[in-house]
Design a protein around this motif. Structure first.
Motif, PDB file in Angstrom:
ATOM      1  N   ARG A   1      45.467  -9.601  21.682  1.00  0.00           N
ATOM      2  CA  ARG A   1      44.065  -9.752  22.070  1.00  0.00           C
ATOM      3  C   ARG A   1      43.160  -8.743  21.357  1.00  0.00           C
ATOM      4  NH1 ARG A   1      41.459 -12.471  25.962  1.00  0.00           N
ATOM      5  NH2 ARG A   1      39.607 -11.570  26.962  1.00  0.00           N
ATOM      6  N   TRP A   2      43.639  -7.518  21.164  1.00  0.00           N
ATOM      7  CA  TRP A   2      42.801  -6.481  20.562  1.00  0.00           C
ATOM      8  C   TRP A   2      42.577  -6.745  19.079  1.00  0.00           C
ATOM      9  CZ3 TRP A   2      40.132  -3.922  23.877  1.00  0.00           C
ATOM     10  CH2 TRP A   2      40.643  -3.705  25.156  1.00  0.00           C
ATOM     11  N   SER A   3      43.613  -7.180  18.378  1.00  0.00           N
ATOM     12  CA  SER A   3      43.453  -7.508  16.959  1.00  0.00           C
ATOM     13  C   SER A   3      42.521  -8.706  16.796  1.00  0.00           C
ATOM     14  CB  SER A   3      44.813  -7.818  16.329  1.00  0.00           C
ATOM     15  OG  SER A   3      45.625  -6.665  16.323  1.00  0.00           O
ATOM     16  N   ALA A   4      42.667  -9.684  17.697  1.00  0.00           N
ATOM     17  CA  ALA A   4      41.802 -10.864  17.630  1.00  0.00           C
ATOM     18  C   ALA A   4      40.347 -10.468  17.855  1.00  0.00           C
ATOM     19  CB  ALA A   4      42.247 -11.893  18.668  1.00  0.00           C
ATOM     20  N   ARG A   5      40.110  -9.586  18.835  1.00  0.00           N
ATOM     21  CA  ARG A   5      38.745  -9.158  19.116  1.00  0.00           C
ATOM     22  C   ARG A   5      38.152  -8.409  17.926  1.00  0.00           C
ATOM     23  NH1 ARG A   5      37.391  -5.602  24.438  1.00  0.00           N
ATOM     24  NH2 ARG A   5      38.067  -7.567  25.406  1.00  0.00           N
ATOM     25  N   ALA A   6      38.932  -7.520  17.318  1.00  0.00           N
ATOM     26  CA  ALA A   6      38.445  -6.748  16.175  1.00  0.00           C
ATOM     27  C   ALA A   6      38.092  -7.673  14.999  1.00  0.00           C
ATOM     28  CB  ALA A   6      39.479  -5.716  15.751  1.00  0.00           C
ATOM     29  N   ALA A   7      38.956  -8.649  14.733  1.00  0.00           N
ATOM     30  CA  ALA A   7      38.701  -9.582  13.634  1.00  0.00           C
ATOM     31  C   ALA A   7      37.478 -10.449  13.934  1.00  0.00           C
ATOM     32  CB  ALA A   7      39.928 -10.462  13.404  1.00  0.00           C
ATOM     33  N   PHE A   8      37.349 -10.862  15.189  1.00  0.00           N
ATOM     34  CA  PHE A   8      36.189 -11.661  15.610  1.00  0.00           C
ATOM     35  C   PHE A   8      34.895 -10.879  15.379  1.00  0.00           C
ATOM     36  CE2 PHE A   8      33.008 -12.614  18.811  1.00  0.00           C
ATOM     37  CZ  PHE A   8      32.971 -14.003  18.870  1.00  0.00           C
ATOM     38  N   ASN A   9      34.860  -9.638  15.819  1.00  0.00           N
ATOM     39  CA  ASN A   9      33.640  -8.847  15.701  1.00  0.00           C
ATOM     40  C   ASN A   9      33.307  -8.515  14.256  1.00  0.00           C
ATOM     41  OD1 ASN A   9      33.065  -8.844  18.428  1.00  0.00           O
ATOM     42  ND2 ASN A   9      34.207  -6.964  18.842  1.00  0.00           N
ATOM     43  N   ARG A  10      34.325  -8.348  13.423  1.00  0.00           N
ATOM     44  CA  ARG A  10      34.061  -8.089  12.004  1.00  0.00           C
ATOM     45  C   ARG A  10      33.296  -9.251  11.370  1.00  0.00           C
ATOM     46  NH1 ARG A  10      39.230  -5.729  11.876  1.00  0.00           N
ATOM     47  NH2 ARG A  10      40.180  -7.659  11.098  1.00  0.00           N
ATOM     48  N   VAL A  11      33.763 -10.453  11.640  1.00  0.00           N
ATOM     49  CA  VAL A  11      33.085 -11.592  11.015  1.00  0.00           C
ATOM     50  C   VAL A  11      31.723 -11.839  11.660  1.00  0.00           C
ATOM     51  CG1 VAL A  11      34.177 -13.368  12.477  1.00  0.00           C
ATOM     52  CG2 VAL A  11      33.363 -13.955  10.214  1.00  0.00           C
ATOM     53  N   MET A  12      31.591 -11.600  12.967  1.00  0.00           N
ATOM     54  CA  MET A  12      30.298 -11.807  13.629  1.00  0.00           C
ATOM     55  C   MET A  12      29.247 -10.816  13.132  1.00  0.00           C
ATOM     56  SD  MET A  12      30.179 -14.374  15.812  1.00  0.00           S
ATOM     57  CE  MET A  12      29.145 -14.052  17.238  1.00  0.00           C
ATOM     58  N   LEU A  13      29.682  -9.644  12.660  1.00  0.00           N
ATOM     59  CA  LEU A  13      28.752  -8.632  12.161  1.00  0.00           C
ATOM     60  C   LEU A  13      28.505  -8.747  10.655  1.00  0.00           C
ATOM     61  CD1 LEU A  13      29.908  -5.526  14.236  1.00  0.00           C
ATOM     62  CD2 LEU A  13      27.742  -6.763  14.447  1.00  0.00           C
ATOM     63  N   HIS A  14      29.185  -9.672   9.994  1.00  0.00           N
ATOM     64  CA  HIS A  14      28.879  -9.919   8.594  1.00  0.00           C
ATOM     65  C   HIS A  14      27.407 -10.328   8.503  1.00  0.00           C
ATOM     66  CE1 HIS A  14      28.589 -12.203   4.830  1.00  0.00           C
ATOM     67  NE2 HIS A  14      29.618 -11.482   4.400  1.00  0.00           N
ATOM     68  N   PRO A  15      26.641  -9.773   7.567  1.00  0.00           N
ATOM     69  CA  PRO A  15      25.193 -10.027   7.525  1.00  0.00           C
ATOM     70  C   PRO A  15      24.817 -11.504   7.605  1.00  0.00           C
ATOM     71  CG  PRO A  15      25.768  -8.316   5.968  1.00  0.00           C
ATOM     72  CD  PRO A  15      27.056  -8.834   6.517  1.00  0.00           C
ATOM     73  N   MET A  16      25.560 -12.354   6.919  1.00  0.00           N
ATOM     74  CA  MET A  16      25.203 -13.772   6.928  1.00  0.00           C
ATOM     75  C   MET A  16      25.511 -14.412   8.272  1.00  0.00           C
ATOM     76  SD  MET A  16      26.034 -16.632   4.065  1.00  0.00           S
ATOM     77  CE  MET A  16      25.022 -15.732   2.888  1.00  0.00           C
ATOM     78  N   MET A  17      26.615 -14.022   8.899  1.00  0.00           N
ATOM     79  CA  MET A  17      26.932 -14.552  10.228  1.00  0.00           C
ATOM     80  C   MET A  17      25.951 -13.989  11.262  1.00  0.00           C
ATOM     81  SD  MET A  17      29.601 -16.682  10.700  1.00  0.00           S
ATOM     82  CE  MET A  17      30.555 -16.311  12.179  1.00  0.00           C
ATOM     83  N   ARG A  18      25.688 -12.708  11.183  1.00  0.00           N
ATOM     84  CA  ARG A  18      24.832 -12.084  12.196  1.00  0.00           C
ATOM     85  C   ARG A  18      23.428 -12.667  12.193  1.00  0.00           C
ATOM     86  NH1 ARG A  18      21.572  -7.940  12.308  1.00  0.00           N
ATOM     87  NH2 ARG A  18      22.152  -7.116  10.264  1.00  0.00           N
ATOM     88  N   SER A  19      22.943 -13.052  11.017  1.00  0.00           N
ATOM     89  CA  SER A  19      21.606 -13.627  10.948  1.00  0.00           C
ATOM     90  C   SER A  19      21.524 -14.970  11.667  1.00  0.00           C
ATOM     91  CB  SER A  19      21.192 -13.808   9.484  1.00  0.00           C
ATOM     92  OG  SER A  19      22.004 -14.790   8.842  1.00  0.00           O
ATOM     93  N   GLY A  20      22.683 -15.569  11.975  1.00  0.00           N
ATOM     94  CA  GLY A  20      22.693 -16.849  12.658  1.00  0.00           C
ATOM     95  C   GLY A  20      22.667 -16.750  14.168  1.00  0.00           C
ATOM     96  N   TRP A  21      22.838 -15.531  14.728  1.00  0.00           N
ATOM     97  CA  TRP A  21      22.856 -15.436  16.185  1.00  0.00           C
ATOM     98  C   TRP A  21      22.167 -14.186  16.737  1.00  0.00           C
ATOM     99  CZ3 TRP A  21      25.139 -11.237  18.559  1.00  0.00           C
ATOM    100  CH2 TRP A  21      25.990 -10.451  17.775  1.00  0.00           C
ATOM    101  N   SER A  22      22.061 -13.128  15.914  1.00  0.00           N
ATOM    102  CA  SER A  22      21.543 -11.857  16.413  1.00  0.00           C
ATOM    103  C   SER A  22      20.173 -11.549  15.811  1.00  0.00           C
ATOM    104  CB  SER A  22      22.526 -10.734  16.066  1.00  0.00           C
ATOM    105  OG  SER A  22      22.046  -9.478  16.485  1.00  0.00           O
ATOM    106  N   ILE A  23      19.443 -10.631  16.432  1.00  0.00           N
ATOM    107  CA  ILE A  23      18.110 -10.236  15.973  1.00  0.00           C
ATOM    108  C   ILE A  23      18.147  -8.794  15.486  1.00  0.00           C
ATOM    109  CG2 ILE A  23      15.687  -9.951  16.616  1.00  0.00           C
ATOM    110  CD1 ILE A  23      16.634 -12.824  16.700  1.00  0.00           C
ATOM    111  N   ASP A  24      17.649  -8.564  14.280  1.00  0.00           N
ATOM    112  CA  ASP A  24      17.511  -7.211  13.737  1.00  0.00           C
ATOM    113  C   ASP A  24      16.252  -6.603  14.359  1.00  0.00           C
ATOM    114  OD1 ASP A  24      17.140  -4.912  12.295  1.00  0.00           O
ATOM    115  OD2 ASP A  24      17.577  -5.817  10.348  1.00  0.00           O
TER     116      ASP A  24
END
Length: 489
Positions: free
Chosen positions: A447-470
């Motif tokens: 579970r911890w490795s999965a969470r870390a990998a998930f958050n890495r891709v979600m914080l990629h600039p192109m992914m983050r621009s699709g759901w998060s606000i700077d």
């Protein structure tokens, strides 16, 4: 006359109107023949201090803020029609007409919630908010489908294909034809039909036996059924962040706030929308400039108050992620001071001191740049999660964001989030590589490795621009806002 000349002659005013709205609603316009057939609409446009742009092409819209309570008008961006398109000149004409219809539709939504903005309408109840929003939707679609498209047809010669046989809300056929089949054609009769249908009540379209009328009623009935679920979710989110409670009491229930609608507007939603559509809006043709300017200032303050409130709630509830430390006590003090300034500005406005209110807003904006925006930029602050209300993201109850103790995703939910966000992003080799790693990690029991990998891709600039606000990009003084904590198209 070629269609480009028609578009320039009959819709050229849209460029000037768009520029004025993007610059804060300042400046006069030359006489506008088409808008003169829509009494009150130009005055309504003049009451907006700022707009937020969205993609012109509906299919390209990925991040869009629709929230009338936030007081920001949505406009399609200024991108012209691609010159290489087949029949590009005609496409320009269609695009210009659609822009006017969309702008008008959005503006009517804002007018419909104005009683809430000046403290006369309590929307803290889920049932009350749903009924009012559905009635407002009926009013806005009626105005766009019937009033505006009729004006376009009258004003633009030989526009058989411009909302004559279809409309923005219904591409298959024009709603007018469905109502005409049951003997209704007057604007007030059609408004009654729209309100009844959008509120899920008996409509003249029911039981007529006409297939076109029945088809349109079923379409509207589906909108009513689906929207009640969506609006229930919206009500819950607004309640979570205090928007329809403490925010409303502090920034809307202030004596003397200027409004474009009468204080005696009916309490019943359908009756209120009838009065807005048939008398309040047309009556704005005679509104004096002083009132419109006061309403513009009120919106200036309330837009900023909404932004500051949501930013404060994000910080309070742990919805902000930072790459570098943020001095939270100093940050919270600065946000509270900004909200205090907006409250003072609204009190000043209610007392008739327009110039003092503007001075307070402008001074507060300068403080915001130094004490709020600069620390957010330094800390590289972004929103940690956002609710996706419409389109509703069912796998996680609407919540999309980083995987932590708050979200506590299962592996299946995390996969659904990744698919949902990645569909809204352009192709990028690094992002795709990280996405593959995350999906591979989700196939394991770690579970911890999965969470870390998930958050890495979600914080990629192109992914983050699709759901998060700077958060450091936003600047009230420059008119840059976003809906921070939820997405509603």
């Amino acid at each position: 006359m070629c269609s480009f000349d028609v578009a320039r002659t009959y819709f050229g005013f849209l460029d000037g109107l768009g520029q004025r709205l993007r610059k804060g609603g300042i400046g006069d316009l030359a006489p506008l023949p088409l808008l003169e057939q829509l009494p009150g609409l130009e005055a309504l446009f003049r009451s907006f201090p700022v707009v937020s742009e969205t993609e012109r092409m509906v299919a390209a819209r990925r991040l869009e803020d629709w929230n009338p309570l936030g007081q920001r008008l949505l406009l399609p961006d200024a991108t012209p029609a691609p010159a290489s398109e087949f029949e590009a000149e005609f496409s320009l004409l269609v695009m210009a007409a659609q822009s006017l219809v969309e702008w008008s539709h959005e503006a009517i939504h804002m007018l419909a919630v104005e009683p809430w903005c000046v403290g006369r309408l309590d929307l803290s109840s889920k049932e009350r908010l749903s009924e009012w929003y559905l009635a407002a939707e009926g009013l806005a679609f009626w105005y766009a489908d019937i009033v505006v498209t009729r004006a376009i047809r009258r004003s633009t010669p030989e526009t058989e294909l411009i909302y004559c046989r279809s409309s923005v809300s219904n591409a298959g056929f024009h709603p007018e034809e469905a109502f005409r089949r049951v003997g209704l054609s007057a604007a007030d009769e059609l408004l009654e039909g729209y309100l009844a249908a959008f509120l899920g009540r008996d409509s003249a379209l029911v039981g007529s036996g006409d297939p076109l009328a029945s088809t349109y009623y079923e379409r509207l009935k589906g909108f009513y059924r689906d929207s009640r679920v969506t609006l229930g979710s919206l009500s819950g989110v607004l309640t979570q962040f205090g928007a329809t409670g403490d925010y409303w009491r502090r920034f809307c229930r202030i004596d003397g706030l200027p409004a474009l609608t009468d204080a005696d507007l009916p309490d019943e939603p359908a009756a209120a929308m009838r009065m807005i559509g048939m008398s309040a809006l047309p009556g704005l043709r005679n509104a004096n400039q002083a009132l419109l300017e006061s309403v513009r200032i009120r919106r200036m303050a309330q837009i900023r108050a909404w932004h500051g409130w949501m930013l404060r709630e994000a910080a309070r509830q742990g919805w902000i992620a930072t790459a570098l430390p943020l001095d939270e006590p100093a940050f919270m003090d600065a946000i509270e001071a900004y909200l205090d300034d907006m409250e003072r500005a609204l009190v000043m406005l209610g007392a008739g001191s327009d110039s003092m209110a503007v001075a307070r807003i402008e001074a507060a904006d300068r403080d915001y740049e130094r004490l709020v925006r600069a620390p957010l930029q330094i800390a590289q602050a972004v929103t940690r999660y956002r609710y996706w209300i419409f389109p509703y993201f069912e796998p996680t109850g609407g919540l999309v964001g980083l995987w932590d103790a708050r979200t506590d995703y299962s592996h299946e939910e995390a996969e659904a989030v990744l698919r949902f966000v990645s569909e809204r992003c352009d192709w990028d080799r690094d992002r795709i590589s990280l996405l593959a790693e995350a999906f591979a990690a989700l196939q394991t029991t770690d579970r911890w490795s999965a969470r870390a990998a998930f958050n890495r891709v979600m914080l990629h600039p192109m992914m983050r621009s699709g759901w998060s606000i700077d958060l450091g990009v936003l600047s009230p003084g420059a008119g840059n806002f976003r809906e921070l904590l939820f997405e509603f198209h």
